[in-house]
Design an enzyme around this catalytic site. Sequence first.
Site, short mmCIF file in Angstrom:
data_model
loop_
_atom_site.label_atom_id
_atom_site.label_comp_id
_atom_site.label_asym_id
_atom_site.label_seq_id
_atom_site.Cartn_x
_atom_site.Cartn_y
_atom_site.Cartn_z
N ASN A 148 32.10 61.88 -38.98
CA ASN A 148 32.30 62.83 -38.19
C ASN A 148 32.82 64.23 -38.64
O ASN A 148 33.03 64.04 -39.73
CB ASN A 148 33.38 62.27 -36.83
CG ASN A 148 34.49 61.86 -37.62
OD1 ASN A 148 35.52 62.77 -38.48
ND2 ASN A 148 35.03 60.71 -37.68
N PRO A 197 38.62 48.43 -35.91
CA PRO A 197 39.99 48.00 -35.73
C PRO A 197 40.54 49.33 -35.32
O PRO A 197 40.29 50.71 -35.89
CB PRO A 197 40.72 47.67 -36.90
CG PRO A 197 39.70 48.21 -38.09
CD PRO A 197 38.50 48.11 -37.43
#
Length: 390
Positions: free
Chosen positions: A205, A300
């Site tokens: 990102n 996670p």
Amino acid sequence: MNIVLGVSGSIAAYRAADLARELMRQGHTIRACLTDAAQQFVTPTLFETLTGNPCLIDAFDEPETGRMAHIDWARQADLILVAPATANTINKLAAGIGDDMLTTLVLAATCPLVVAPAMNPQMYANEITQRSLKTLSARAVAIVEPQEGDVACGEHGQGKLAPNSQIVDTVQAVLASSRLLAGKRVVITSGPTQEPIDEVRFLSNRSSGKMGSAIARAALLMGAEVTIVSGPVQIAYPLQAKVVRVGDAVQMLEATINESAGADIVIGAAAVADYRPADPVAGKMRRGKDNITLTLVPNPDIIAQVARSYPSACVVGFAAEPTSDLSVAMEKLVRKGLFAIAANDVSAPGTGFDAEDNDIALIRRDVAPVMSGRRSKLACALWLLDNLAR
Ligand SMILES: Cc1cc2nc3c(=O)[nH]c(=O)nc-3n(C[C@H](O)[C@H](O)[C@H](O)COP(=O)(O)O)c2cc1C
């Protein structure tokens, strides 16, 4: 505390002598450094006599043989105060010029800097001076605004050195803030994660690590011991921070859990990918004619796992949302079991990903949200830590 008092060539230089005395009365040790122009108004002897310490005037002064004074004094300083600060010195400080002892010393220092401008109103209003003051503010330099009034050159306007009591109060406030996190360990996750698709491609990102770096600098300025767990970024982190480099979210989780043992504050500023490719391909995926489907599995939730593993730590998440609606961030605060969430609207122009500024809302349980307003990322970070520490 050790304070270096920088005096530059303003008509208000005489006021620096009283400032030195007042700061000494408050228990501080003062070492003065005069620019060449300052010596047209005041003498090194005045400051040596008042402070009982040598006064630096030349970039090559070496009161202790073999010890470079600009490095030595910069290391030992708890704060540098430049008062009065001329337009020339302010513009040099903003540009990172080190062509005399004072500006070289500031360049070498990592401690807080307080600048009290004094000059003719035109020089103060000058676009370049104003831009420099903005640059310094964005770097968390405390500016003690000059006052409006009659100045020595006969003009009326803003440019008079602020009253000494105001300068001393600012010094005390900055020193107090520089001790707010003394003895505390702060862990910060920063930057993006890279989730491998194969050995040459990844999902990632636009996080630059700028906010994480700003929080690290702010925490260091407030006296903390800082560890950064960072995904791949281009920016440089502060030298005094320990930096643990990781690639993907699973590595970031492991490093963050390890580093957070015994931490007082953990701030998740990293933009962790929510999903990763289920089966990264060994080698390089080859081009074919058919569509392919990439199966993603959830990563996670690092900050939630830290909060569960270390319930006594102050664990703070960041919520970068493409909306100013705080309800999503509030829901995250509760679901992840965090102490606080710093929410920022990444759709707002000029703030968020890779921008220089940010604008955050700090959300805690049972406390009304507080807003930073748009500021530099460093100013936002100082605001955030100040709110958390208090
Ligand atoms: C009498 C006199 C008073 C001055 N007062 C100021 C002042 O208050 N503020 C300022 O920015 N410059 C002032 N200047 C100009 C600075 O001294 C000059 O720009 C000098 O190069 C500053 O050097 P420094 O920043 O290294 O001290 C004054 C100059 C003279 C001759």
